[in-house]
Write a protein that holds these residues in place. Structure first.
Motif, PDB file in Angstrom:
ATOM      1  N   PRO A  21       0.811  -1.229   0.000  1.00 25.18           N
ATOM      2  CA  PRO A  21       0.000   0.000   0.000  1.00 25.18           C
ATOM      3  C   PRO A  21       0.845   1.282   0.000  1.00 25.18           C
ATOM      4  N   ARG A  22       2.107   1.208   0.460  1.00 29.46           N
ATOM      5  CA  ARG A  22       2.942   2.397   0.549  1.00 29.46           C
ATOM      6  C   ARG A  22       3.835   2.604  -0.676  1.00 29.46           C
ATOM      7  N   PHE A  23       4.089   1.532  -1.419  1.00 28.09           N
ATOM      8  CA  PHE A  23       4.996   1.651  -2.551  1.00 28.09           C
ATOM      9  C   PHE A  23       4.528   2.629  -3.624  1.00 28.09           C
ATOM     10  N   PRO A  24       3.220   2.733  -3.926  1.00 32.04           N
ATOM     11  CA  PRO A  24       2.812   3.738  -4.923  1.00 32.04           C
ATOM     12  C   PRO A  24       3.291   5.141  -4.577  1.00 32.04           C
ATOM     13  N   GLU A  25       3.211   5.516  -3.293  1.00 28.37           N
ATOM     14  CA  GLU A  25       3.678   6.840  -2.877  1.00 28.37           C
ATOM     15  C   GLU A  25       5.204   6.908  -2.847  1.00 28.37           C
ATOM     16  N   LEU A  26       5.832   5.843  -2.344  1.00 26.27           N
ATOM     17  CA  LEU A  26       7.286   5.853  -2.209  1.00 26.27           C
ATOM     18  C   LEU A  26       7.996   5.872  -3.555  1.00 26.27           C
ATOM     19  N   LEU A  27       7.413   5.179  -4.560  1.00 27.12           N
ATOM     20  CA  LEU A  27       8.068   5.039  -5.861  1.00 27.12           C
ATOM     21  C   LEU A  27       7.395   5.858  -6.953  1.00 27.12           C
ATOM     22  N   VAL A  29       4.393   5.462  -8.381  1.00 26.75           N
ATOM     23  CA  VAL A  29       3.808   4.577  -9.392  1.00 26.75           C
ATOM     24  C   VAL A  29       2.364   4.283  -8.993  1.00 26.75           C
ATOM     25  N   SER A  30       1.627   3.676  -9.902  1.00 29.11           N
ATOM     26  CA  SER A  30       0.247   3.296  -9.616  1.00 29.11           C
ATOM     27  C   SER A  30       0.228   2.018  -8.767  1.00 29.11           C
ATOM     28  N   PRO A  31      -0.866   1.770  -8.050  1.00 28.17           N
ATOM     29  CA  PRO A  31      -0.954   0.533  -7.270  1.00 28.17           C
ATOM     30  C   PRO A  31      -0.821  -0.729  -8.127  1.00 28.17           C
ATOM     31  N   SER A  32      -1.363  -0.710  -9.337  1.00 25.62           N
ATOM     32  CA  SER A  32      -1.251  -1.888 -10.199  1.00 25.62           C
ATOM     33  C   SER A  32       0.193  -2.153 -10.597  1.00 25.62           C
ATOM     34  N   THR A  33       0.961  -1.074 -10.819  1.00 22.14           N
ATOM     35  CA  THR A  33       2.388  -1.243 -11.127  1.00 22.14           C
ATOM     36  C   THR A  33       3.145  -1.780  -9.923  1.00 22.14           C
ATOM     37  N   ALA A  34       2.843  -1.275  -8.743  1.00 24.29           N
ATOM     38  CA  ALA A  34       3.514  -1.746  -7.529  1.00 24.29           C
ATOM     39  C   ALA A  34       3.240  -3.220  -7.268  1.00 24.29           C
ATOM     40  N   SER A  35       2.052  -3.706  -7.644  1.00 22.87           N
ATOM     41  CA  SER A  35       1.723  -5.111  -7.406  1.00 22.87           C
ATOM     42  C   SER A  35       2.632  -6.060  -8.186  1.00 22.87           C
ATOM     43  N   LEU A  37       5.687  -6.100  -8.065  1.00 26.06           N
ATOM     44  CA  LEU A  37       6.788  -6.486  -7.193  1.00 26.06           C
ATOM     45  C   LEU A  37       6.553  -7.872  -6.606  1.00 26.06           C
ATOM     46  N   VAL A  38       5.310  -8.259  -6.442  1.00 26.49           N
ATOM     47  CA  VAL A  38       4.964  -9.613  -5.998  1.00 26.49           C
ATOM     48  C   VAL A  38       4.872 -10.551  -7.187  1.00 26.49           C
ATOM     49  N   THR A  39       4.186 -10.103  -8.240  1.00 26.07           N
ATOM     50  CA  THR A  39       3.971 -10.967  -9.403  1.00 26.07           C
ATOM     51  C   THR A  39       5.286 -11.354 -10.076  1.00 26.07           C
ATOM     52  N   ALA A  40       6.197 -10.400 -10.247  1.00 29.62           N
ATOM     53  CA  ALA A  40       7.467 -10.681 -10.910  1.00 29.62           C
ATOM     54  C   ALA A  40       8.272 -11.719 -10.144  1.00 29.62           C
ATOM     55  N   ASN A  41       8.276 -11.609  -8.827  1.00 28.11           N
ATOM     56  CA  ASN A  41       8.995 -12.577  -8.005  1.00 28.11           C
ATOM     57  C   ASN A  41       8.368 -13.967  -8.113  1.00 28.11           C
ATOM     58  N   LEU A  42       7.045 -14.011  -8.106  1.00 28.68           N
ATOM     59  CA  LEU A  42       6.328 -15.283  -8.200  1.00 28.68           C
ATOM     60  C   LEU A  42       6.599 -15.977  -9.521  1.00 28.68           C
ATOM     61  N   VAL A  43       6.479 -15.259 -10.619  1.00 30.29           N
ATOM     62  CA  VAL A  43       6.665 -15.854 -11.938  1.00 30.29           C
ATOM     63  C   VAL A  43       8.107 -16.299 -12.130  1.00 30.29           C
ATOM     64  N   ALA A  44       9.055 -15.446 -11.760  1.00 33.83           N
ATOM     65  CA  ALA A  44      10.463 -15.797 -11.909  1.00 33.83           C
ATOM     66  C   ALA A  44      10.817 -17.022 -11.072  1.00 33.83           C
ATOM     67  N   GLY A  45      10.272 -17.100  -9.869  1.00 31.43           N
ATOM     68  CA  GLY A  45      10.548 -18.255  -9.018  1.00 31.43           C
ATOM     69  C   GLY A  45       9.979 -19.538  -9.582  1.00 31.43           C
ATOM     70  N   GLY A  79      18.147  -4.356  -5.276  1.00 28.31           N
ATOM     71  CA  GLY A  79      16.947  -3.726  -4.740  1.00 28.31           C
ATOM     72  C   GLY A  79      17.252  -2.639  -3.727  1.00 28.31           C
ATOM     73  N   ALA A  80      18.341  -2.831  -2.979  1.00 30.22           N
ATOM     74  CA  ALA A  80      18.695  -1.841  -1.961  1.00 30.22           C
ATOM     75  C   ALA A  80      19.113  -0.515  -2.567  1.00 30.22           C
ATOM     76  N   VAL A  81      19.661  -0.547  -3.776  1.00 28.18           N
ATOM     77  CA  VAL A  81      20.155   0.694  -4.399  1.00 28.18           C
ATOM     78  C   VAL A  81      19.310   1.119  -5.601  1.00 28.18           C
ATOM     79  N   ALA A  82      18.232   0.399  -5.895  1.00 28.44           N
ATOM     80  CA  ALA A  82      17.421   0.688  -7.078  1.00 28.44           C
ATOM     81  C   ALA A  82      16.836   2.097  -7.000  1.00 28.44           C
ATOM     82  N   PRO A  83      17.026   2.915  -8.046  1.00 23.82           N
ATOM     83  CA  PRO A  83      16.503   4.281  -8.011  1.00 23.82           C
ATOM     84  C   PRO A  83      15.020   4.374  -8.329  1.00 23.82           C
ATOM     85  N   GLY A  84      14.467   3.343  -8.961  1.00 22.03           N
ATOM     86  CA  GLY A  84      13.068   3.393  -9.359  1.00 22.03           C
ATOM     87  C   GLY A  84      12.477   2.013  -9.510  1.00 22.03           C
ATOM     88  N   ILE A  85      11.248   1.971  -9.979  1.00 24.66           N
ATOM     89  CA  ILE A  85      10.500   0.722 -10.057  1.00 24.66           C
ATOM     90  C   ILE A  85      11.108  -0.244 -11.065  1.00 24.66           C
TER      91      ILE A  85
END
Length: 458
Positions: A21-27, A29-35, A37-45, A79-85
């Motif tokens: 819920p906080r990533f849209p403001e922090l980065l 981006v839209s909430p759908s784009t922030a989601s 972050l979960v989907t990419a990890n799931l698919v790659a795994g 991820g620790a140094v990533a400047p953006g989404i």
């Protein structure tokens, strides 16, 4: 050391969920784009797990375990140094290699531990997944409140480096190799099919289950599965040996694993929501994230404590008996949660009962798989089973999203209590169906190694 790697897997999977819920403001981006972050990890795994498993059988499980931990470390540092989404999504993709750690670790245990210690080792590694998920939420909450979210990725990078050093020093390599040539065509086919399936499941609620995109992805999944399956049956050393996977003892266990993953994950993602929901909803307790996470700690503790009990029961009665007991207890816990307990203590009790069932089931599943496949196929078979459980958790997340968005209170800010009742009831039903499938599973024929030992570090 191998069991400890399960903690890293759980932390990597759950570290971004409370902050979505906080990533849209922090980065910005839209909430759908922030989601993603979960989907990419799931698919790659899901894609990397069978690949790492097969490479582990061919070239060494410890070697591929180090590769997987290395990818997680690089992704966490990125991820620790990533400047953006954009770069953060790349980091989450690299962290997806963690999915292969569990299957490789369990298979390595079979090869290097004395027979009497395999059950307890596998049980401890399975339970570490639940404990890691339970402690991941309060850790995320504390870090998010006291500092930057980047410290979560930096911490995961440090843990990955430490684990790489300790695995190199303490964990011996397996002497078993299947050899042969890697099935690159099969890997591409399986990967594309999994990408289509998991995108449809994870994004179905957001994109619309009847939308052309989701229907097209599901159709592509069917076509790719059929084409790849036909190819895998013809190749000499396939990525996934469908003949082994089609054995009743393997097939029914994998199907039960999907349902068990569904039943287990409901407690993880819904209980924390109920604890944080306002009291005015009629079912919530209004707890902050950190306190809610601490309430869930008994779930993780129960899973670790029950690992030795599960191993002992599997040794005396067989993993099938343990799996039946686990799915029954898991069903009881979900039914208790479906009743929406009126106090925090009752909710903690019901969730802990569900966790006990999950611990028994998750500890027995890998043992049942390893009893049914040759030793040279253990990493690939465990990777496929890990994928089956992941499909269950992904399906649970999709069902929960659909139900909670369909039943909302006035104003639309929070779901109705009926949404949680339906979701937990579905999880309980999934556990009961898994019980039936396991009860119908025949005892596997005794199988032996199909590969000769090769020289390796002992």
């Amino acid at each position: 050391m191998l069991a400890a790697s399960g903690l890293l897997v759980s932390l990597v999977q759950t570290m971004v969920v409370p902050l979505l819920p906080r990533f849209p403001e922090l980065l910005s981006v839209s909430p759908s784009t922030a989601s993603w972050l979960v989907t990419a990890n799931l698919v790659a795994g899901a894609v990397s797990a069978p690949v790492l498993g097969r490479l582990g059988d061919m070239y060494g499980k410890r070697r591929m375990l180090l590769v997987a931990l290395g990818l997680v470390g690089v992704g966490s540092l990125l991820g620790a140094v990533a400047p953006g989404i954009g770069l953060l999504l790349v980091a989450r993709v690299l962290q997806g290699a963690a999915f292969g750690v569990i299957a490789l670790g369990m298979s390595l245990m079979r090869d290097v531990l004395p027979p009497e210690r395999i059950g307890s080792g596998v049980g401890l590694m399975s339970s570490s997944l639940g404990f890691g998920g339970a402690i991941g939420l309060p850790i995320t909450g504390v870090v998010a409140q006291l500092g930057s979210w980047r410290w979560l990725f930096a911490g995961a990078a440090v843990i990955a480096v430490v684990q790489i050093l300790l695995v190199r020093r303490l964990v011996p390599e397996s002497r078993l190799r299947s050899g042969g040539r890697f099935d690159a065509v099969g890997a591409v086919g399986v990967g594309l099919a999994l990408v289509c399936l998991l995108l449809a499941i994870s994004k179905g609620d957001a994109w619309g289950w009847a939308s052309p995109t989701v229907l097209g992805l599901l159709g592509a999944t069917v076509v790719l599965t059929l084409v790849t399956g036909r190819y895998e049956l013809r190749v000499r050393r396939p990525l996934i040996d469908l003949r082994v996977s089609a054995r009743p003892a393997v097939l029914l266990t994998n199907l039960a694993s999907v349902l068990t993953g569904f039943a287990m994950f409901a407690g993880f993602i819904l209980t924390i929501q109920i604890l944080q929901a306002p009291v005015g909803t009629g079912y919530g307790f209004g707890l902050p994230l950190v306190i809610a996470g601490l309430v869930l700690l008994p779930m993780g503790g129960a899973m670790v404590a029950l690992s030795s009990v599960s191993a002992r029961l599997s040794r005396l009665r067989g993993p099938r008996t343990t799996l039946v007991a686990g799915t029954v207890v898991l069903a009881v816990g979900n039914v208790g949660l479906a009743l929406l307990p009126g106090s925090v203590w009752l909710l903690m009790l019901a969730s802990t009962v569900a966790a006990i069932g999950a611990a028994l089931a998750y500890s027995a599943i890998p043992l049942a798989i390893m009893r049914a496949v040759p030793e040279s196929e253990t990493a690939a078979a465990n990777s496929l089973n890990t994928l089956a459980r992941q499909l269950g958790t992904s399906s649970c997340a999709a069902v929960v999203a659909a139900v909670t968005s369909a039943f909302v209170l006035d104003g639309g800010a929070f779901p109705q209590g009926a949404a949680y009742t339906i979701a937990f009831a579905a999880a309980g039903a999934a556990a009961l169906v898994a019980t039936v499938l396991v009860a119908l599973t025949p005892e596997p024929l005794t199988v032996g190694p199909t590969a000769e030992p090769v020289a390796g570090r002992v």
